[in-house]
Write an enzyme that holds these catalytic residues in place. Structure first.
Site, PDB file in Angstrom:
ATOM      1  N   ARG A 136       0.646  -1.269  -0.008  1.00  0.00           N
ATOM      2  CA  ARG A 136      -0.133  -0.053  -0.027  1.00  0.00           C
ATOM      3  C   ARG A 136       0.805   1.273   0.035  1.00  0.00           C
ATOM      4  NH1 ARG A 136      -3.471  -0.965   5.053  1.00  0.00           N
ATOM      5  NH2 ARG A 136      -1.449  -1.719   5.680  1.00  0.00           N
ATOM      6  N   ASN A 184      -6.094  -3.003   2.016  1.00  0.00           N
ATOM      7  CA  ASN A 184      -5.998  -4.396   2.210  1.00  0.00           C
ATOM      8  C   ASN A 184      -7.430  -4.867   2.435  1.00  0.00           C
ATOM      9  OD1 ASN A 184      -3.180  -4.321   2.242  1.00  0.00           O
ATOM     10  ND2 ASN A 184      -3.109  -4.598   4.467  1.00  0.00           N
TER      11      ASN A 184
END
Length: 103
Positions: free
Chosen positions: A28, A46
């Site tokens: 990320r 996520n």
């Protein structure tokens, strides 16, 4: 149409989901960094299924560059098995002002 839209071509939006070893490997953070470098907006997060999902918006060429990065590069420790793209469409304006990580 703004000057940015005319100069860069059409604005695009696309949803994505990345499969493989993509959690616990700073995916990320690197996605956010790459998006900022390219100048696209959107988000990343996520999932409970062990994937990373999100949305990218921006000029078509920059969205395509981000799609390539999400499919082939990722974070240094990640392993991308496949990336699914959906809802790809032309948009008239951006829905986000930057790129962020969602939780």
């Amino acid at each position: 149409m703004s000057a940015l839209t005319k100069a860069s071509g059409a604005l695009k939006s696309v949803d994505y989901e990345v499969f493989g070893r993509v959690q616990g490997v700073c995916f990320r953070m690197y996605t956010e960094e790459e998006a900022r470098k390219l100048g696209v907006v959107g988000w990343v997060k996520n999932t409970r299924q062990g994937t990373v999902t999100g949305q990218v918006q921006g000029p078509e060429d920059k969205v395509n560059a981000m799609k390539s990065w999400l499919s082939k590069v990722g974070s240094p420790s990640s392993r991308i098995d496949r990336t699914n793209f959906s809802n790809e469409k032309e948009i008239s304006k951006l829905d986000f002002s930057g790129f962020s990580t969602r939780y």
